[in-house]
Write a protein that holds these residues in place. Structure first.
Motif, short mmCIF file in Angstrom:
data_model
loop_
_atom_site.label_atom_id
_atom_site.label_comp_id
_atom_site.label_asym_id
_atom_site.label_seq_id
_atom_site.Cartn_x
_atom_site.Cartn_y
_atom_site.Cartn_z
N VAL A 210 0.80 -1.22 0.00
CA VAL A 210 0.00 0.00 0.00
C VAL A 210 0.84 1.27 0.00
O VAL A 210 0.50 2.25 -0.68
N ASP A 211 1.95 1.30 0.73
CA ASP A 211 2.77 2.51 0.76
C ASP A 211 3.43 2.76 -0.60
O ASP A 211 3.58 3.91 -1.03
N ASP A 212 3.83 1.68 -1.29
CA ASP A 212 4.39 1.83 -2.63
C ASP A 212 3.33 2.39 -3.57
O ASP A 212 3.62 3.26 -4.41
N CYS A 213 2.12 1.88 -3.44
CA CYS A 213 1.03 2.35 -4.31
C CYS A 213 0.71 3.82 -4.05
O CYS A 213 0.48 4.59 -4.98
N ALA A 214 0.70 4.21 -2.78
CA ALA A 214 0.41 5.60 -2.43
C ALA A 214 1.42 6.55 -3.05
O ALA A 214 1.07 7.62 -3.57
N GLU A 215 2.70 6.19 -3.00
CA GLU A 215 3.74 7.02 -3.61
C GLU A 215 3.53 7.13 -5.11
O GLU A 215 3.69 8.21 -5.71
N LEU A 216 3.15 6.02 -5.73
CA LEU A 216 2.90 6.03 -7.17
C LEU A 216 1.68 6.89 -7.50
O LEU A 216 1.68 7.63 -8.49
N VAL A 217 0.64 6.82 -6.66
CA VAL A 217 -0.54 7.66 -6.87
C VAL A 217 -0.16 9.13 -6.89
O VAL A 217 -0.57 9.89 -7.78
N LEU A 218 0.66 9.55 -5.93
CA LEU A 218 1.04 10.97 -5.86
C LEU A 218 1.87 11.39 -7.07
O LEU A 218 1.71 12.50 -7.59
N ASP A 219 2.73 10.51 -7.54
CA ASP A 219 3.52 10.83 -8.72
C ASP A 219 2.65 10.90 -9.97
O ASP A 219 2.87 11.75 -10.86
N VAL A 220 1.66 10.04 -10.05
CA VAL A 220 0.72 10.06 -11.18
C VAL A 220 -0.09 11.35 -11.17
O VAL A 220 -0.29 11.99 -12.21
N VAL A 221 -0.54 11.76 -9.99
CA VAL A 221 -1.30 13.01 -9.87
C VAL A 221 -0.44 14.19 -10.29
O VAL A 221 -0.90 15.09 -11.02
N ALA A 222 0.80 14.21 -9.84
CA ALA A 222 1.70 15.31 -10.20
C ALA A 222 1.94 15.35 -11.71
O ALA A 222 1.98 16.43 -12.31
N ARG A 223 2.10 14.19 -12.33
CA ARG A 223 2.30 14.14 -13.78
C ARG A 223 1.05 14.66 -14.51
O ARG A 223 1.15 15.46 -15.44
N ALA A 224 -0.10 14.20 -14.08
CA ALA A 224 -1.35 14.62 -14.74
C ALA A 224 -1.59 16.12 -14.57
O ALA A 224 -2.13 16.77 -15.47
N ALA A 225 -1.19 16.68 -13.43
CA ALA A 225 -1.41 18.10 -13.17
C ALA A 225 -0.66 18.99 -14.15
O ALA A 225 -1.02 20.17 -14.32
N SER A 226 0.36 18.45 -14.80
CA SER A 226 1.12 19.24 -15.75
C SER A 226 0.45 19.29 -17.13
O SER A 226 0.90 20.04 -18.00
N HIS A 227 -0.61 18.52 -17.32
CA HIS A 227 -1.31 18.51 -18.59
C HIS A 227 -2.23 19.72 -18.73
O HIS A 227 -2.56 20.38 -17.74
N GLU A 228 -2.65 19.98 -19.94
CA GLU A 228 -3.57 21.09 -20.18
C GLU A 228 -4.94 20.78 -19.58
O GLU A 228 -5.37 19.61 -19.58
N PRO A 229 -5.65 21.80 -19.08
CA PRO A 229 -7.01 21.57 -18.58
C PRO A 229 -7.89 20.93 -19.65
O PRO A 229 -7.81 21.30 -20.83
N GLY A 230 -8.70 19.98 -19.24
CA GLY A 230 -9.61 19.34 -20.18
C GLY A 230 -8.97 18.31 -21.07
O GLY A 230 -9.58 17.86 -22.05
N SER A 231 -7.73 17.91 -20.76
CA SER A 231 -7.09 16.85 -21.55
C SER A 231 -7.90 15.56 -21.42
O SER A 231 -8.63 15.36 -20.46
#
Length: 317
Positions: A210-231
């Motif tokens: 679970v802790d490995d997954c949580a770290e991956l979730v946060l990295d995925v969120v950070a990556r997605a946040a760099s995309h254009e709105p409405g992607s």
């Protein structure tokens, strides 16, 4: 540590949600833990709306995110039992869509879906994000519908990530729910009772700590946040990408506890809802998967220690 974009965690007391909270706090991300009365759908919807108000206020003119980890359903759940949860999701999305466009354009939403539930009936493992989902049970169908519901938010500017998670395990799993084979094995050990196995011992599963997954979730969120709105919504498999048989898990437990678990092979209608081979491989943002993961024996040992501590403090489950 400099504070980052605030995050609303829905299902913050659950296995994944609590780990996401810990990981976010370690990164200096302000976290709003949604306090939700799930028993009454209308009340739950209002609770979620208030939680969104809180995280939007914290964000000011900056970005913010929602990590939806809530999920009461299990593989054995019926369509009727899952319908109320789906209704709350629809109400949440409707509330989000009613908010100012500039708020939505700063939002990233991660939905914790189920890789096992969605690909249970699919062919040709290992399954990737390009594989066509084929749920076998109401649980998987509900997760697929939930993905569709949350994806609607992308039209309003929200960056949406559908995180298809493999078998999650670790300390803090709800032992009252009939799920989590590793936790149930550990519980059976501490209670000195047999555990029923309803699938073949050569059944393959992908377990992620679970802790490995949580770290991956946060990295995925950070990556997605760099995309254009409405992607367009992004689908990402979160898994160890290393599968193990149930027989091998029994072997690990035997090595840890110095005795063989009392596993009893039994027939059950639930067996028809279980795939023999659920291997996964992610082809979306694979660089994020390049990280050391908790070895299975270590994760199982820590999970067992936590369950033993819990039983000593609270008594038998």
């Amino acid at each position: 540590m400099t504070a980052g974009p605030p995050m609303l965690v829905v299902g913050a007391r659950g296995l994944l949600g609590s780990a996401v909270r810990r990981s976010a706090a370690a990164r200096g991300l302000p976290v709003v833990a949604a306090q939700v009365d799930w028993a009454v759908p209308d009340v739950a919807a209002r609770d979620l709306a208030r939680a969104v108000d809180q995280v939007v206020a914290l964000a000011g003119d900056g970005g913010w995110s929602v990590v939806w980890c809530a999920g009461a359903g299990v593989t054995a759940s019926t369509d009727e039992a899952l319908r109320a949860e789906t209704d709350v999701m629809r109400a949440f999305v409707a509330d989000m869509e009613s908010r100012p466009a500039e708020h939505l354009a700063r939002c990233t939403l991660f939905f914790a879906s189920s890789a096992g539930g969605l690909y249970a009936g699919a062919a040709d493992p290992p399954f990737t994000e390009l594989s066509t989902p084929a749920p076998l049970a109401a649980y998987g169908r509900a997760k697929l519908l939930a993905e569709q519901i949350f994806s609607e938010l992308s039209a309003g500017g929200v960056r949406v990530v559908l995180g298809r998670i493999s078998n999650l395990y670790g300390p803090g799993q709800n032992l009252a729910k009939p799920q989590g084979l590793i936790s149930q094995f550990c519980l059976a050990h501490h209670l000195a009772r047999p555990i029923g196995i309803y699938v073949s011992l050569d059944t393959l599963r992908d377990y992620i700590y679970v802790d490995d997954c949580a770290e991956l979730v946060l990295d995925v969120v950070a990556r997605a946040a760099s995309h254009e709105p409405g992607s367009a919504p992004v689908t990402k498999i979160l898994a160890s990408q290393s599968s193990v048989t149930i027989a091998a898990i029994i072997g690990v437990l035997r090595a840890i506890y110095k005795r063989k678990p009392q596993a009893v092979l039994a027939a059950s209608p639930l067996g028809a809802r279980q795939a023999r081979d659920l291997r996964f491989r992610s082809v979306v943002w694979p660089d994020l998967d390049e990280r050391p993961l908790t070895p299975l024996p270590v994760g199982i040992a820590v999970t067992g220690e936590d369950i033993g501590r819990s039983l000593r403090l609270r008594g038998p489950v």
